[in-house]
Design an enzyme around this catalytic site. Structure first.
Site, PDB file in Angstrom:
ATOM      1  CG  PHE A 150      -1.834   1.226   1.243  1.00  0.00           C
ATOM      2  CD1 PHE A 150      -3.047   1.175   0.584  1.00  0.00           C
ATOM      3  CD2 PHE A 150      -1.473   2.399   1.890  1.00  0.00           C
ATOM      4  CE1 PHE A 150      -3.892   2.286   0.572  1.00  0.00           C
ATOM      5  CE2 PHE A 150      -2.301   3.503   1.885  1.00  0.00           C
ATOM      6  CZ  PHE A 150      -3.519   3.443   1.224  1.00  0.00           C
ATOM      7  CG  ASP A 234       5.696   3.786   1.717  1.00  0.00           C
ATOM      8  OD1 ASP A 234       5.751   4.428   2.785  1.00  0.00           O
ATOM      9  OD2 ASP A 234       4.645   3.667   1.055  1.00  0.00           O
ATOM     10  CE  LYS A 263       0.146   6.154   7.712  1.00  0.00           C
ATOM     11  NZ  LYS A 263      -1.215   6.519   8.085  1.00  0.00           N
TER      12      LYS A 263
END
Length: 423
Positions: A150, A234, A263
């Site tokens: 993802f 990532d 985040k």
């Protein structure tokens, strides 16, 4: 009107408002939260919850941390936005901090956006730039990513996201991306000199907190370097000390070509970044990419303050130790619903023995605990990096009650006779 009717009316009111005014991409909201402090959240009825999701690995210092609050207030009262025609001290300070923490060295560079998806979009363009020859021809048309990965929901990052059910409503995808099983053997078979980049998550958070196989990152670095491809990692969910290291790739002892972060670096303020290493830092040229709000002084000041507090308070090590403690506590529950734990630091997937994760999430909320179902058989935990014994003990009590509630419901269903169907 009775108190019960009034409470019911209040709940119906905000749910009606959400149903009428919000796009239905997220489905029905579970609660209306109005305040937070540390690892606690309060809803509109004054009920307190223990937050062990952290906005999905975002609120690294917890809610309303004084460092976060002061950084927002001080910078907002000084300078919030000027556009990227200009530099600002907070922007330069955060870029230097990220380079230092990532080990990007003097050659490293930082691009700022506003989210993880924007950081991965920039990384996608970096890969395409690397794939172009000096004459502009597409000499490396292939980009590799992993099945069940993802990387975001924008059209570019969705093309990198190895989940067909997410892609199908928006097909056709941006072309050129191929998906591999997460094995060294699959990577060896796929890699050649026509590959521009390999995108990987060190731990697949949305897939159920699934780490890459032991030795995968080391092999990926060797193979991409041998074939001249970029290794892009990532770190949006795993970065900013979440896994007990500043970045998860650092445990493998490798140097990637680029990483993406978001985040937890902002502690709740929207910000994302692409950090490049070595020659990859020279791929972007003036005008090749940009963001109106990316790198604004307000966001960068807050993120730099958050990272400084993580460093000052020793929260990298706290994440590592508390993660071990949490996994031990979950194992000690002895629940027949728990198979084990995956992940590192304070990014933990509790593997269940049955596909009842949504029911566990609902039961946990009933008992005052916020967790998340990464999939039908995995509970994801991503609490604030500041948690200690008090929060872990409370989590253990509440999570045990939630598991017992679901277990009792399953036993009741098993004991209820099935109605006979007439012939």
């Amino acid at each position: 009107m009775s108190a019960v009717e009034q409470d019911s009316g209040t709940q119906a009111s905000w749910k009606d408002d959400a149903g009428r005014d919000l796009v239905r991409n997220a489905g029905e909201r579970f609660a209306l939260f109005v305040r937070g402090e540390g690892s606690s959240l309060w809803d509109d009825e004054g009920r307190r919850y223990l937050d062990f999701l952290g906005g999905i690995a975002v609120t690294s210092l917890g809610h309303a941390h004084p460092v976060f609050v002061q950084a927002v207030a001080q910078q907002a009262a000084t300078l919030a936005h000027v556009s990227n025609f200009f530099a600002t001290p907070p922007q330069l300070a955060l870029a230097a901090t990220l380079k230092r923490l990532a080990g990007a060295g003097e050659a490293g560079r930082v691009y700022f956006g506003n989210s993880g998806a924007e950081a991965n979009e920039a990384a996608f363009k970096l890969a395409r730039l690397h794939g172009r020859g000096s004459d502009g021809t597409d000499t490396r048309p292939r980009i590799l990513a992993l099945t069940n990965a993802f990387h975001g929901r924008t059209m570019g990052t969705l093309a990198l996201t190895g989940k067909s059910y997410m892609q199908e409503p928006f097909a056709p995808m941006v072309p050129g991306v191929e998906f591999l099983d997460s094995t060294v053997e699959a990577l060896e078979a796929a890699m050649d000199d026509r590959v521009a980049a390999l995108f990987v998550e060190p731990i697949k958070g949305e897939a159920g907190v699934v780490p890459l196989p032991e030795g995968y990152l080391e092999a990926a670095r060797e193979l991409t370097a041998r074939h001249g491809a970029l290794l892009i990692i990532d770190e949006i969910q795993t970065g900013a000390a979440r896994t007990g290291s500043w970045f998860a790739f650092q445990r493998a002892g490798i140097v990637p070509d680029a990483i993406t972060v978001a985040k937890g670096i902002g502690g709740g303020f929207p910000i994302g970044a692409l950090i490049t290493f070595g020659a990859a830092s020279d791929l972007f040229t003036p005008g090749s990419h940009g963001s109106t709000f990316g790198g604004n002084p307000l966001g960068t000041a807050v993120a730099d303050a958050v990272l400084a507090e993580i460093e000052r308070a020793g929260l990298v090590e706290n994440a590592r130790q508390r993660g071990i403690q949490l996994r031990e506590q979950v194992a000690a529950l002895g629940s027949t619903l728990v198979e084990g734990c995956r992940g590192e630091g304070l990014l933990i997937g509790v593997a269940l023995t049955a596909p009842v994760a949504p029911a566990v999430v609902a039961a946990a909320q009933q008992h005052g605990l916020i967790v998340n179902a990464a999939n039908d058989s995995t509970i994801r935990l991503a609490p604030a990096l500041t948690i200690g014994d008090v929060e872990i003990d409370e989590f253990t009590r509440l999570f045990s009650r939630a598991l017992a509630t679901v277990q009792d419901a399953l036993l009741l269903d098993a004991q209820t006779p099935t109605s006979e169907v007439p012939a």
